[in-house]
Design a protein around this motif. Structure first.
Motif, short mmCIF file in Angstrom:
data_model
loop_
_atom_site.label_atom_id
_atom_site.label_comp_id
_atom_site.label_asym_id
_atom_site.label_seq_id
_atom_site.Cartn_x
_atom_site.Cartn_y
_atom_site.Cartn_z
N ALA A 95 -0.16 -4.55 -8.94
CA ALA A 95 -1.06 -3.64 -8.24
C ALA A 95 -0.15 -2.55 -7.68
CB ALA A 95 -1.79 -4.37 -7.11
N ILE A 98 3.09 -3.45 -5.81
CA ILE A 98 3.42 -4.88 -5.93
C ILE A 98 4.01 -5.12 -7.32
CG2 ILE A 98 2.60 -7.25 -5.76
CD1 ILE A 98 0.32 -6.32 -4.06
N ALA A 100 3.23 -11.75 1.51
CA ALA A 100 1.96 -12.41 1.25
C ALA A 100 1.37 -12.98 2.53
CB ALA A 100 2.16 -13.52 0.23
N GLU A 106 -1.75 -15.02 -0.86
CA GLU A 106 -2.45 -13.82 -1.31
C GLU A 106 -1.51 -12.63 -1.17
OE1 GLU A 106 -6.98 -12.52 -0.81
OE2 GLU A 106 -5.80 -12.10 0.97
N LEU A 107 -1.23 -11.98 -2.31
CA LEU A 107 -0.33 -10.82 -2.29
C LEU A 107 -1.10 -9.55 -1.94
CD1 LEU A 107 1.64 -11.48 -5.62
CD2 LEU A 107 2.15 -12.32 -3.33
N ALA A 108 -2.34 -9.52 -2.38
CA ALA A 108 -3.25 -8.40 -2.13
C ALA A 108 -4.63 -8.96 -2.44
CB ALA A 108 -2.91 -7.23 -3.07
N PRO A 109 -5.69 -8.28 -2.03
CA PRO A 109 -7.02 -8.84 -2.30
C PRO A 109 -7.19 -9.14 -3.78
CG PRO A 109 -7.18 -6.97 -0.80
CD PRO A 109 -5.75 -7.02 -1.27
N GLU A 129 -3.41 -13.65 -6.25
CA GLU A 129 -2.91 -14.85 -5.59
C GLU A 129 -1.82 -15.54 -6.39
OE1 GLU A 129 -7.25 -15.94 -3.58
OE2 GLU A 129 -6.23 -17.38 -4.86
N GLN A 178 1.90 -15.01 7.81
CA GLN A 178 2.64 -14.13 6.91
C GLN A 178 3.78 -14.91 6.27
OE1 GLN A 178 1.59 -10.75 6.46
NE2 GLN A 178 -0.06 -11.84 7.48
#
Lengths: 69, 69, 69, 69, 69, 69
Positions: free
Chosen positions: A30, A33, B11, B28-31, B34, B54
């Motif tokens: 993303a 990332i 994350a 979760e790295l971003a919405p 995962e 975190q």
């Protein structure tokens, strides 16, 4: 082909740096990332990895460490 | 502490499922993005991993495989 | 799906022993040549592994050690 | 010396390609069934690996992924 | 049997904790220097690991990460 | 930063040999007890590894094999 690794993350190839034996491939999951993979040069060639190509980062759950600040 | 692994992804812990020896931790790295890690239960406890905390997913570049459709 | 691992060996599932978190899967590459894999139970279920099913043992070249007598 | 890895497969060295740091060793488990290993050049030298030599491919069960078509 | 892993450290078994599938084995390299290994219970049994036994911790060079404060 | 790997062994850097992509780092845990790590050259540079520097050898428990004579 489906694989037993728990993590198979959709990504876009951002950069491929070829060494003599291995290639270093940067995958973007993303915006902002990124995951860096080192695979053999022959595998990178066989898969046709190049900037912009869709790919998956495949990672076994037991190969992920967790760190906290 | 700084570490030699190429990938250290910021994350948030989303879920921790404790087994008898190992725990399965979803980060979760971003919405919608995962990563699942399996670490020893004692490490998960020592790091105080719990939903919302975190953390970083630490992955060696040579442990990342690449797949294409 | 094609993958960057150098070794992708055709096999037949010979035995699946399910534990609480992991499953131990015995793959037969040829008569008398077997490889044992430990994968998560959820992956074994998702792939529908059962005796007699065709599958591949996927192994990174850097995960193979060599021994001599 | 006996080792804790679950897989210790009898093989014959088919090819050794030496790089600057690593060597790529192709092992034949049976006619048509090959496993490629990447080990350090110094280990390949120390073990005296060369075409035709008997050796074992040693692989941990947790390093084997399974894929299905 | 000689093996391609770069690190083969002489040790004494200090503790073996058997789980259902895996065993956690603590090896002492020197007074105060310990390494913990998780291997399958069947391997631990086959090798006859028990407190006081001489053994080697075998670790591939590419599996060692380095951290600094 | 604290990490989930079970083994984090205090060490002193004894030697760093830089290749084109990877560096081979020898860590001394105690007089006569050494561990060799292969990490990317960029990581070795980023961590400032050089002879005499204090560092830690970080090893996952599942990456330790055990051998007996």
């Amino acid at each position: 082909m489906e694989i037993s690794a728990r993590n198979s993350l959709k990504a876009t190839v951002k950069k491929v740096v070829a060494g003599s034996v291995n290639s270093e491939v940067t995958l973007e999951l993303a915006p902002g990332i990124e995951v860096v993979a080192i695979i053999t040069k022959s595998s990178a060639d066989k898969l046709g990895l190049a900037e912009g190509k869709q790919a998956y980062a495949v990672i076994k759950a037991s190969d992920v460490l967790i760190a906290v600040d």
